[in-house]
Design an enzyme around this catalytic site. Structure first.
Site, PDB file in Angstrom:
ATOM      1  N   ASP A 150       0.825  -1.214   0.000  1.00  0.00           N
ATOM      2  CA  ASP A 150       0.000   0.000   0.000  1.00  0.00           C
ATOM      3  C   ASP A 150       0.866   1.274   0.000  1.00  0.00           C
ATOM      4  O   ASP A 150       2.099   1.206   0.013  1.00  0.00           O
ATOM      5  CB  ASP A 150      -0.925  -0.058   1.227  1.00  0.00           C
ATOM      6  N   GLU A 183      -1.207   1.693  -5.103  1.00  0.00           N
ATOM      7  CA  GLU A 183      -0.790   3.091  -5.039  1.00  0.00           C
ATOM      8  C   GLU A 183      -1.909   3.994  -5.546  1.00  0.00           C
ATOM      9  O   GLU A 183      -1.731   5.215  -5.678  1.00  0.00           O
ATOM     10  CB  GLU A 183       0.546   3.188  -5.808  1.00  0.00           C
ATOM     11  N   TRP A 184      -3.060   3.377  -5.829  1.00  0.00           N
ATOM     12  CA  TRP A 184      -4.320   4.053  -6.194  1.00  0.00           C
ATOM     13  C   TRP A 184      -4.273   4.806  -7.533  1.00  0.00           C
ATOM     14  O   TRP A 184      -5.130   5.649  -7.817  1.00  0.00           O
ATOM     15  CB  TRP A 184      -4.783   5.004  -5.071  1.00  0.00           C
ATOM     16  N   GLY A 185      -3.236   4.548  -8.331  1.00  0.00           N
ATOM     17  CA  GLY A 185      -3.161   5.208  -9.641  1.00  0.00           C
ATOM     18  C   GLY A 185      -2.627   6.625  -9.588  1.00  0.00           C
ATOM     19  O   GLY A 185      -2.566   7.316 -10.597  1.00  0.00           O
ATOM     20  N   ASP A 205     -10.209   3.422  -3.471  1.00  0.00           N
ATOM     21  CA  ASP A 205     -10.937   2.220  -3.047  1.00  0.00           C
ATOM     22  C   ASP A 205     -12.336   2.142  -3.642  1.00  0.00           C
ATOM     23  O   ASP A 205     -13.023   3.152  -3.807  1.00  0.00           O
ATOM     24  CB  ASP A 205     -11.055   2.201  -1.519  1.00  0.00           C
TER      25      ASP A 205
HETATM   26  C1  GLA Z   1      -6.057   1.355   1.561  1.00  0.00           C
HETATM   27  C2  GLA Z   1      -6.197   0.346   0.413  1.00  0.00           C
HETATM   28  C3  GLA Z   1      -7.289  -0.636   0.760  1.00  0.00           C
HETATM   29  C4  GLA Z   1      -6.960  -1.339   2.051  1.00  0.00           C
HETATM   30  C5  GLA Z   1      -6.742  -0.339   3.171  1.00  0.00           C
HETATM   31  C6  GLA Z   1      -6.208  -0.991   4.444  1.00  0.00           C
HETATM   32  O1  GLA Z   1      -7.186   2.143   1.669  1.00  0.00           O
HETATM   33  O2  GLA Z   1      -6.467   1.016  -0.788  1.00  0.00           O
HETATM   34  O3  GLA Z   1      -7.477  -1.566  -0.301  1.00  0.00           O
HETATM   35  O4  GLA Z   1      -5.818  -2.140   1.872  1.00  0.00           O
HETATM   36  O5  GLA Z   1      -5.819   0.665   2.791  1.00  0.00           O
HETATM   37  O6  GLA Z   1      -5.964  -0.084   5.457  1.00  0.00           O
END
Ligand code: GLA
Length: 404
Positions: A150, A183-185, A205
Site C-alpha cells: 500500500d 498506489e491508487w493510480g 478504493d
Molecule cells: C487502503 C487500500 C485498501 C486497504 C486499506 C487498508 O485504503 O487502498 O485496499 O488495503 O488501505 O488499510
C-alpha cells in the site's frame, strides 16, 4: 588494478544490478484470482477467519473455479522485535503466520499478506519503510505467496524507487511472491510498473454502491460504475504478467443480484484480477453462481490477456468487446439506466476494430456462433440481428466463436 580488471569489476557490478532488478516472472500470466479480507472484514482479521475462509473457498467450489490466493489485508501486524523483524498480533494469530501458511497450502491454496511502502500502513500498523529486505525475508520464511503493498504515510517518497526496492527485496528473498501494488493510480503506475509488479491499483478504493462517490471526509471511495469509467485509456498497459487492478470485488456484499452480475462481468471484460471481498462462509446461491460462472471466468482468464474496450454507448447502454484467443470475442451489453433497455445489434453493419492490439471482428465476412454466458445457452449466430432486453443495472454477456 589494471584497466582490464577494473572493467571486469564494473561489468560484474552492473550484471549484479541487472540480475537483481527483476520481478518473479510467470506468476500472473492470467489475472490473479483470490480473496482479500478488507472489503468485508476491515481490521477484523484473525487466524480463525483465514482458516475458515480457506475451507469455504474449497467447499463452495471457488477453488475449482480458479480462485487461488487468500490475502490477509491490513491490521495483522503486532510489531517489530528487538532485531526489527515484524511479527503478527499474537491475539489474532496465536499460531503465527508459518502455521497459517502451512494450513492454507494444505488446502491447495496460497497465502497473501499486506504491507505498506510508508512508515505506517493505512490503519496505522508498522509499514515496511526501511525494513523492506527484512520484511521480504520474513514473508519468504513464513511461506507467503502474495504481497499487497500500500501507499499510506509515504510523504516525500518516490513511488518508482519505493516499489522497486520492495520488488528487489522480494526477488532477493528467493521465494516467488506475487507483487500487488496499491498506489491508487496516483502517479500513473501503468506507465512504469510493468517490470516492477504483477498488478497495480488504478484507482482509489471501491465502495459498495452502483454509481456513487462516497465521502470519507478528505478522501473518496467509488461505486462500481465510477471505477469502471476510470479505466478509460489504460488497456494498452495491461497484459500477461502485469495487470491493471480496478480494486477488489464487492460481489455478495450488498449490491443487487443484477448489479453483482454486471460488476463481475465488467471485471471479467477488463481482464482485472478477480479478488473476491465477501464472506465466503456465508454466500447466497446467487453469489456463488456469479463468482463461479466458469464461462465468464474463462473470458477473464483468456490467454491473450487483452483488456476489453467500450465499443459504444447509447443513452447509458454500453457495448463492450474483448478479443479472445483463437479468433473468438466476448461481448457485453451493460445497461446503466434505471429502466430496462432494448438492444438491437445488427452485427453486419457494426465495424468493431481493436486498433491497439490489432484485431477486428469483420462481421461482414465472418459469421460467429453466439453463446449467452449467463443463461449458458447457444443462441444462434451473427447473421441475424441480436435483439434482447437488458434489465436495469445488468448485463447480457456473450461469447462469439467463428463458424469454420
Ligand atoms: C487502503 C487500500 C485498501 C486497504 C486499506 C487498508 O485504503 O487502498 O485496499 O488495503 O488501505 O488499510
Amino acid at each position: 588494478m589494471n584497466s582490464k580488471t577494473s572493467c571486469l569489476g564494473i561489468f560484474i557490478f552492473l550484471f549484479g544490478i541487472l540480475i537483481q532488478a527483476q520481478k518473479f516472472e510467470k506468476l500472473a500470466l492470467t489475472p490473479p484470482m483470490g480473496w482479500n479480507s478488507w472489503n468485508k472484514f476491515g481490521c477484523e482479521v484473525n487466524e480463525e477467519l483465514i482458516r475458515s475462509i480457506a475451507d469455504a473457498m474449497v467447499e463452495s467450489g471457488m477453488k475449482d473455479a480458479g480462485y487461488e490466493y487468500i490475502v490477509i489485508d491490513d491490521c495483522w501486524q503486532g510489531g517489530r522485535d528487538s532485531l526489527g523483524f515484524i511479527y503478527p498480533d499474537s491475539a489474532k494469530f496465536p499460531n503465527g503466520m508459518k502455521a497459517l501458511a502451512d494450513y492454507v497450502h494444505s488446502k491447495g491454496l496460497k497465502l497473501g499478506i499486506y504491507s505498506d511502502a510508508g512508515t505506517k500502513t493505512c490503519a496505522g500498523y508498522p509499514g515496511s519503510r526501511g525494513y523492506e529486505y527484512q520484511d521480504a525475508l520474513q514473508y519468504a520464511l513464513w511461506g507467503i505467496d502474495y504481497l499487497k503493498y500500500d501507499w499510506c504515510n509515504t510523504e516525500n517518497i518516490n513511488p518508482i524507487g519505493a516499489y522497486s526496492t520492495m520488488r528487489d527485496a522480494l526477488y532477493k528473498a528467493g521465494r516467488p511472491i506475487l507483487f500487488s501494488m496499491c498506489e491508487w493510480g496516483t502517479s500513473k503506475p501503468w506507465e512504469w510498473a510493468k517490470d516492477i509488479a504483477h498488478m497495480w491499483r488504478t484507482t482509489g478504493d471501491i465502495f459498495i454502491c452502483w454509481d456513487c462517490k462516497h465521502d470519507h471526509g478528505g478522501w473518496y471511495s467509488w461505486g462500481v460504475m465510477k471505477i469502471l469509467d476510470m479505466q478509460e485509456g489504460l488497456r494498452q498497459y495491461a497484459g500477461p504478467g502485469h495487470w491493471n487492478d480496478p480494486d477488489m470485488l464487492e460481489v455478495g456484499n450488498g449490491l443487487s443480484v443484477n448489479e453483482d452480475r454486471a460488476h463481475f462481468s465488467m471485471w471479467a471484460m477488463l481482464a482485472a484480477p478477480l479478488i473476491a471481498g465477501n464472506d465466503l462462509r456465508n454466500m447466497s446461491k446467487e453469489t456463488v453462481e456469479i463468482l463461479t460462472n466458469q464461462e465468464v471466468i474463462a473470458v477473464n482468464q483468456d490467454s491473450l490477456g487483452i483488456q476489453g474496450f467500450k465499443y459504444n454507448s447509447i443513452d447509458s447502454l454500453e457495448t463492450w468487446f474483448k478479443p479472445l484467443s483463437n479468433g473468438e470475442w466476448a461481448v457485453c451489453f451493460l445497461n446503466r439506466r434505471d429502466q430496462p433497455a432494448v438492444i438491437k445489434f445488427d452485427w453486419k453493419i457494426e465495424n468493431v476494430v481493436d486498433e491497439i492490439f490489432g484485431f477486428e471482428t469483420a462481421f461482414n465476412e465472418t459469421i460467429y456462433n453466439i453463446r449467452n454466458l449467463w443463461d449458458k445457452k447457444n443462441i444462434g449466430n451473427t447473421k441475424r440481428v441480436f435483439k434482447a432486453t437488458v434489465p436495469s443495472h445488468d448485463v447480457i454477456m456473450l461469447r462469439l466463436t467463428p463458424l469454420k
